[in-house]
Design a protein around this motif. Structure first.
Motif, PDB file in Angstrom:
ATOM      1  N   GLY A  54       0.802  -1.221   0.000  1.00 47.44           N
ATOM      2  CA  GLY A  54       0.000   0.000   0.000  1.00 47.44           C
ATOM      3  C   GLY A  54       0.834   1.269   0.000  1.00 47.44           C
ATOM      4  O   GLY A  54       0.292   2.364   0.187  1.00 47.44           O
ATOM      5  N   LEU A  56       2.259   3.569  -2.145  1.00 50.21           N
ATOM      6  CA  LEU A  56       2.250   3.912  -3.572  1.00 50.21           C
ATOM      7  C   LEU A  56       3.413   4.805  -3.961  1.00 50.21           C
ATOM      8  O   LEU A  56       3.948   4.689  -5.067  1.00 50.21           O
ATOM      9  CB  LEU A  56       0.934   4.601  -3.930  1.00 50.21           C
ATOM     10  CG  LEU A  56      -0.212   3.657  -4.272  1.00 50.21           C
ATOM     11  CD1 LEU A  56      -1.442   4.448  -4.660  1.00 50.21           C
ATOM     12  CD2 LEU A  56       0.182   2.719  -5.409  1.00 50.21           C
ATOM     13  N   GLU A  86      -2.793   3.160 -10.110  1.00 49.49           N
ATOM     14  CA  GLU A  86      -3.276   3.120  -8.716  1.00 49.49           C
ATOM     15  C   GLU A  86      -3.099   4.463  -8.032  1.00 49.49           C
ATOM     16  O   GLU A  86      -3.874   4.822  -7.151  1.00 49.49           O
ATOM     17  CB  GLU A  86      -2.529   2.044  -7.928  1.00 49.49           C
ATOM     18  CG  GLU A  86      -3.173   0.692  -8.126  1.00 49.49           C
ATOM     19  CD  GLU A  86      -2.729  -0.329  -7.101  1.00 49.49           C
ATOM     20  OE1 GLU A  86      -2.422  -1.432  -7.530  1.00 49.49           O
ATOM     21  OE2 GLU A  86      -2.696   0.000  -5.889  1.00 49.49           O
ATOM     22  N   ASP A 208     -10.766   1.588  -3.434  1.00 48.15           N
ATOM     23  CA  ASP A 208      -9.294   1.567  -3.350  1.00 48.15           C
ATOM     24  C   ASP A 208      -8.692   2.081  -4.653  1.00 48.15           C
ATOM     25  O   ASP A 208      -7.760   2.881  -4.641  1.00 48.15           O
ATOM     26  CB  ASP A 208      -8.788   0.147  -3.059  1.00 48.15           C
ATOM     27  CG  ASP A 208      -8.629  -0.113  -1.569  1.00 48.15           C
ATOM     28  OD1 ASP A 208      -8.819   0.828  -0.775  1.00 48.15           O
ATOM     29  OD2 ASP A 208      -8.316  -1.255  -1.203  1.00 48.15           O
ATOM     30  N   THR A 254     -12.721   9.668   1.689  1.00 45.59           N
ATOM     31  CA  THR A 254     -11.521  10.507   1.845  1.00 45.59           C
ATOM     32  C   THR A 254     -11.764  11.651   2.831  1.00 45.59           C
ATOM     33  O   THR A 254     -10.872  12.471   3.036  1.00 45.59           O
ATOM     34  CB  THR A 254     -11.118  11.128   0.500  1.00 45.59           C
ATOM     35  OG1 THR A 254     -12.189  11.972   0.066  1.00 45.59           O
ATOM     36  CG2 THR A 254     -10.848  10.071  -0.553  1.00 45.59           C
ATOM     37  N   SER A 274     -12.638   0.873   2.699  1.00 48.58           N
ATOM     38  CA  SER A 274     -11.504   0.994   1.783  1.00 48.58           C
ATOM     39  C   SER A 274     -10.273   1.597   2.469  1.00 48.58           C
ATOM     40  O   SER A 274     -10.282   2.770   2.859  1.00 48.58           O
ATOM     41  CB  SER A 274     -11.908   1.867   0.596  1.00 48.58           C
ATOM     42  OG  SER A 274     -10.774   2.436  -0.019  1.00 48.58           O
ATOM     43  N   ARG A 276      -7.511   2.604   1.221  1.00 45.80           N
ATOM     44  CA  ARG A 276      -6.923   3.750   0.495  1.00 45.80           C
ATOM     45  C   ARG A 276      -7.741   5.025   0.723  1.00 45.80           C
ATOM     46  O   ARG A 276      -7.189   6.118   0.829  1.00 45.80           O
ATOM     47  CB  ARG A 276      -6.866   3.446  -1.004  1.00 45.80           C
ATOM     48  CG  ARG A 276      -5.918   2.330  -1.359  1.00 45.80           C
ATOM     49  CD  ARG A 276      -4.688   2.853  -2.075  1.00 45.80           C
ATOM     50  NE  ARG A 276      -3.627   1.877  -2.026  1.00 45.80           N
ATOM     51  CZ  ARG A 276      -3.365   0.991  -2.989  1.00 45.80           C
ATOM     52  NH1 ARG A 276      -4.077   1.008  -4.085  1.00 45.80           N
ATOM     53  NH2 ARG A 276      -2.392   0.122  -2.862  1.00 45.80           N
TER      54      ARG A 276
END
Ligand code: SAM
Length: 401
Positions: A54, A56, A86, A208, A254, A274, A276
């Motif tokens: 995870g 990135l 991603e 995600d 978010t 999620s 992310r």
């Protein structure tokens, strides 16, 4: 480390990586890089491991370094493109993945990733050809058929989408999650019964891969106003934005909803499926705690704990709200407030729409709310956002326990 030792270490690292020992693999890839700085294989595999963990930013750094060390290698370009996608850099992802399929036109995974990146960037019609190439190259991969089904649905070809989803289902074998997703897509196309909610792994995967682009997309292209509208509905019902409440943001994503809920909160927590999306929410610094969980599992954990439970653009991933409203009621203290949006329409009592979200009949939801012990303070029709240029009709509910 001698050359032969570096080779052996790389092989051992790859073996551990394949066996799921990410930490052991990463440690050895790094040792290889100390002995052979710029080793393209070690860089590429470190990028893959970072993506799996995870991280990135690290994934992009390593993947780009691997491509720089060995330009024109299809596998390295593929991993770089997948990391870019991603991270939400879709035009650059498409460019890297085009280079990957040029370098190796027989790489089915590169074709699939190219198609998925194009579809994610809004070019579903353009994605059809690379996805068809992925399937022609290796017809046995159910994920490729499922990706083609989604692209065809988005490109306005429901019959083609159905055929591809059926092929994905036929190939799913023991992959229960993939089979669930194929069935869910078929149900959204009107083929087969709609489940009572969207599969959690589908929602997690969807958000995600969307997380990096979510805020820009929703606030720009999609004109997303639900959090602001919901906060307005709360104020209109006399719920003061006085910073006094224990607030739970269900499906916080978010944190766009959290930004509007914060003025009501002495303390705010968020829950989402999620990781992310949660990472982006954490970066805002407005939540006292964030939880990776299904809201249905999280709500019973703290009965009577909350003054305000809100869900902006979340409950449309659930069809049957009959079990949900009593869970929200029980999580609120007496007199506590629930506020949520729903996509609504002339459905009985709910239906899975072609956008793969549920629409609900407002009167039915109001009935469920009353049965769960709520007084309905507001039930306001609203435009929640746009989808393919068309306003999405919804209803904002404010309830008091
Ligand atoms: C469209 S986003 C909205 C996010 C945020 N509330 C906002 O207004 O920006 C929907 C979010 O709900 C989450 N979600 C959907 N179903 C969920 C469930 N059953 N449990 C927890 N989170 C869920 C998704 O992962 C996603 O982050």
């Amino acid at each position: 480390m001698a050359q032969a030792d570096a080779e052996a270490t790389l092989r051992e690292a790859a073996r551990r990586h394949a066996a799921g020992d990410l930490a052991g693999a990463v440690q050895r890839y790094k040792a290889v890089l100390v002995a052979r700085p710029g080793d393209a294989n070690a860089l590429n595999l470190l990028g893959v491991a970072a993506r799996q963990q995870g991280d990135l930013a690290a994934a992009l750094r390593y993947a780009e370094a691997a491509v720089r060390a060995r330009p024109g290698n299809a596998v390295f370009l593929l991993n770089f493109g997948a990391s870019l996608a991603e991270a939400g850099h879709l035009p650059r992802a498409v460019a890297a993945l085009r280079a990957a399929v040029r370098a190796d036109p027989a790489n089915a995974m590169a074709w699939r990733n190219l198609g998925q990146a194009m579809a994610a960037g809004g070019d579903a019609a353009g994605a059809l050809e690379p996805l068809a190439r992925a399937i022609a190259t290796d017809p046995r991969v159910p994920e490729a058929h499922l990706a083609l089904a989604h692209a065809r649905r988005e490109a306005g070809d429901p019959l083609g989408a159905q055929a591809a989803a059926e092929a994905a289902l036929a190939l799913a074998g023991a992959d229960a999650a993939l089979a669930r997703q194929a069935r869910f897509l078929l149900a959204a196309l009107g083929q087969g019964p709609a489940p009572d909610r969207a599969p959690a792994d589908y929602v997690r995967g969807l958000f995600d891969q969307y997380a990096a682009r979510f805020d820009a997309d929703l606030q720009g292209r999609l004109g997303y106003g639900t959090p602001l509208l919901l906060a307005g509905a709360l104020r209109a019902c006399g719920v003061a934005a006085d910073g006094s409440r224990q607030v739970l943001d269900l499906g916080c994503g978010t944190g766009l909803s959290g930004v509007e809920l914060q003025p009501f909160a002495a303390r705010m927590e968020g829950v989402d499926l999620s990781p992310r999306m949660l990472a982006a929410a954490a970066a805002r610094g407005i939540y006292a705690a964030l939880h990776e969980a299904d809201l249905m599992a999280f709500l019973p954990a703290r009965p009577g704990a909350w003054d305000l439970v809100a869900a902006a653009d979340v409950l449309n991933y659930l069809g049957d709200l009959a079990p949900v409203l009593p869970l929200i009621a029980a999580a609120l203290r007496p007199g506590g407030i629930a506020a949520f949006s729903l996509e609504t329409g002339d459905v009985a009592p709910y239906a899975l729409g072609p956008g793969m979200r549920y629409r609900h009949a407002p009167a039915h939801v109001a009935g469920l709310a009353e049965a769960a012990g709520f007084a309905v303070l507001a039930q306001d029709a609203a435009v929640l956002r746009e989808e393919q240029g068309v306003p999405v009709a919804g209803t904002l509910f404010v309830l008091r326990r």
